[in-house]
Design a protein around this motif. Structure first.
Motif, PDB file in Angstrom:
ATOM      1  N   HIS A 161      42.905  13.508 -62.897  1.00 57.42           N
ATOM      2  CA  HIS A 161      42.818  13.017 -61.525  1.00 57.42           C
ATOM      3  C   HIS A 161      41.969  13.919 -60.640  1.00 57.42           C
ATOM      4  CE1 HIS A 161      45.340   9.424 -61.231  1.00 57.42           C
ATOM      5  NE2 HIS A 161      46.026   9.935 -62.234  1.00 57.42           N
ATOM      6  N   ASN A 162      41.729  15.141 -61.068  1.00 56.12           N
ATOM      7  CA  ASN A 162      40.915  16.069 -60.286  1.00 56.12           C
ATOM      8  C   ASN A 162      39.428  15.938 -60.574  1.00 56.12           C
ATOM      9  OD1 ASN A 162      43.168  17.139 -59.049  1.00 56.12           O
ATOM     10  ND2 ASN A 162      43.399  18.816 -60.512  1.00 56.12           N
ATOM     11  N   SER A 163      39.048  15.026 -61.451  1.00 53.35           N
ATOM     12  CA  SER A 163      37.636  14.884 -61.808  1.00 53.35           C
ATOM     13  C   SER A 163      37.310  13.451 -62.210  1.00 53.35           C
ATOM     14  CB  SER A 163      37.295  15.840 -62.965  1.00 53.35           C
ATOM     15  OG  SER A 163      36.032  15.551 -63.503  1.00 53.35           O
ATOM     16  N   THR A 164      36.303  12.897 -61.561  1.00 57.65           N
ATOM     17  CA  THR A 164      35.864  11.539 -61.891  1.00 57.65           C
ATOM     18  C   THR A 164      35.246  11.477 -63.277  1.00 57.65           C
ATOM     19  OG1 THR A 164      35.404  11.097 -59.547  1.00 57.65           O
ATOM     20  CG2 THR A 164      34.415   9.620 -61.150  1.00 57.65           C
ATOM     21  N   SER A 165      34.455  12.481 -63.631  1.00 50.08           N
ATOM     22  CA  SER A 165      33.782  12.481 -64.935  1.00 50.08           C
ATOM     23  C   SER A 165      34.787  12.561 -66.079  1.00 50.08           C
ATOM     24  CB  SER A 165      32.787  13.651 -65.030  1.00 50.08           C
ATOM     25  OG  SER A 165      33.439  14.893 -64.853  1.00 50.08           O
ATOM     26  N   ARG A 166      35.856  13.349 -65.883  1.00 51.91           N
ATOM     27  CA  ARG A 166      36.877  13.441 -66.932  1.00 51.91           C
ATOM     28  C   ARG A 166      37.651  12.128 -67.021  1.00 51.91           C
ATOM     29  NH1 ARG A 166      38.331  19.483 -65.129  1.00 51.91           N
ATOM     30  NH2 ARG A 166      39.454  18.360 -63.495  1.00 51.91           N
ATOM     31  N   SER A 167      37.888  11.482 -65.875  1.00 46.90           N
ATOM     32  CA  SER A 167      38.572  10.185 -65.871  1.00 46.90           C
ATOM     33  C   SER A 167      37.739   9.137 -66.603  1.00 46.90           C
ATOM     34  CB  SER A 167      38.843   9.727 -64.435  1.00 46.90           C
ATOM     35  OG  SER A 167      39.776  10.563 -63.798  1.00 46.90           O
ATOM     36  N   ASN A 168      36.422   9.252 -66.490  1.00 49.75           N
ATOM     37  CA  ASN A 168      35.537   8.299 -67.164  1.00 49.75           C
ATOM     38  C   ASN A 168      35.665   8.388 -68.682  1.00 49.75           C
ATOM     39  OD1 ASN A 168      34.538   7.278 -64.760  1.00 49.75           O
ATOM     40  ND2 ASN A 168      32.806   8.701 -64.688  1.00 49.75           N
ATOM     41  N   PRO A 173      48.440   7.778 -65.291  1.00 49.77           N
ATOM     42  CA  PRO A 173      49.238   7.662 -64.063  1.00 49.77           C
ATOM     43  C   PRO A 173      49.238   8.967 -63.278  1.00 49.77           C
ATOM     44  CG  PRO A 173      50.416   6.738 -65.929  1.00 49.77           C
ATOM     45  CD  PRO A 173      49.225   7.440 -66.490  1.00 49.77           C
ATOM     46  N   GLN A 174      49.287   8.859 -61.967  1.00 46.60           N
ATOM     47  CA  GLN A 174      49.281  10.051 -61.118  1.00 46.60           C
ATOM     48  C   GLN A 174      50.685  10.624 -60.984  1.00 46.60           C
ATOM     49  OE1 GLN A 174      47.228   9.457 -57.445  1.00 46.60           O
ATOM     50  NE2 GLN A 174      47.120  11.635 -56.982  1.00 46.60           N
ATOM     51  N   PHE A 175      50.758  11.945 -61.019  1.00 49.42           N
ATOM     52  CA  PHE A 175      52.047  12.617 -60.886  1.00 49.42           C
ATOM     53  C   PHE A 175      52.457  12.684 -59.424  1.00 49.42           C
ATOM     54  CE2 PHE A 175      54.089  16.875 -60.153  1.00 49.42           C
ATOM     55  CZ  PHE A 175      55.343  16.502 -60.587  1.00 49.42           C
ATOM     56  N   VAL A 176      53.699  12.241 -59.133  1.00 47.53           N
ATOM     57  CA  VAL A 176      54.254  12.283 -57.779  1.00 47.53           C
ATOM     58  C   VAL A 176      55.488  13.172 -57.814  1.00 47.53           C
ATOM     59  CG1 VAL A 176      55.169  10.960 -55.848  1.00 47.53           C
ATOM     60  CG2 VAL A 176      53.421   9.947 -57.342  1.00 47.53           C
TER      61      VAL A 176
END
Length: 240
Positions: free
Chosen positions: A112-119, A130-133
């Motif tokens: 979630h801290n990086s768009t390139s890694r999410s890609n 999923p994002q951690f809450v």
């Protein structure tokens, strides 16, 4: 009585600024002024909050102050929130479990801290992590469920990041750490255990947070899930 039908209708009373006084006394005074015109002291039969001491304190919390003037206002701690707290405290009591959850939620933060890694995840797995809450234990369940279900794919994701010549040292360092965890037996073992438990508790979360539910059904569901989890504490059921 037999044949009675209860119809609940929600009414929005408004937004109120509580920034100047968040004490139990201040919140009680505000609620008292808002509800006064509804003759709540004789009509109020229930109140429900989370477990924050300012709201739920049995001596000086808002619920206690409300009950002083409205004796029939039974306080109920939000059952979904209580379930959240049970899981949170239960899993934090063991050091290995605390480390496991820190590393598992770290996987979510890594992407979630990086768009390139999410890609990379989108390309290989086809689904966002999923994002951690922090305040919702169920968010951990979603992360664990995806990682356990796509274990080999996540290993592949981290290997791709490590082997990519364009990956920064930060990217490679993080991917190496997470891949090491995925290759560790203890980490994989805890992943399977907690995933099997959360598959049950998620059912209960969904039941308790359903806008339309039957109280008796919810209580039966709580007992049912409790029994199922309790059965996992013996060797026969555990190995299944």
């Amino acid at each position: 009585c037999v044949g009675c039908v209860w119809l609940w209708v929600e009414r929005f009373l408004g937004f109120f600024n509580v920034s100047e006084d968040r004490t139990a006394e201040g919140l009680f005074n505000l609620m008292n002024s808002v509800l006064q015109k509804f003759d709540f002291k004789t009509k109020l039969i229930g109140q429900c909050y989370d477990g924050a001491s300012v709201m739920a304190g049995h001596l000086n919390g808002v619920q206690a102050k409300i009950k002083e003037v409205a004796p029939m206002a039974l306080f109920t701690h939000c059952l979904a929130h209580r379930l959240n707290l049970v899981l949170q405290h239960g899993c934090s009591a063991n050091t290995k479990c605390r480390v496991f959850f820190a590393n598992m939620t770290g996987i979510s933060a890594y992407f979630h801290n990086s768009t390139s890694r999410s890609n990379v995840v989108d390309t290989i797995i086809g689904k966002r992590v999923p994002q951690f809450v922090q305040t919702r234990w169920s968010s951990r369940s979603k992360i664990i469920n995806l990682v356990v279900d796509k274990w080999k794919e996540f290993q592949n994701v981290f290997e791709v990041i490590i082997n990519d010549s364009n990956s920064s040292s930060e990217f490679v360092c993080g991917a190496s750490g997470h891949l090491k965890h995925l290759n560790d037996f203890d980490f994989a073992f805890l992943g399977q255990i907690f995933n099997s438990i959360f598959l049950l508790t998620d059912i209960l979360f969904n039941t308790l947070q359903n806008k339309s539910f039957d109280m008796e059904y919810c209580l039966r569901k709580i007992d049912s899930i409790y029994d199922l989890i309790k059965k996992k504490r013996n060797d026969t059921e555990f190995l299944k």
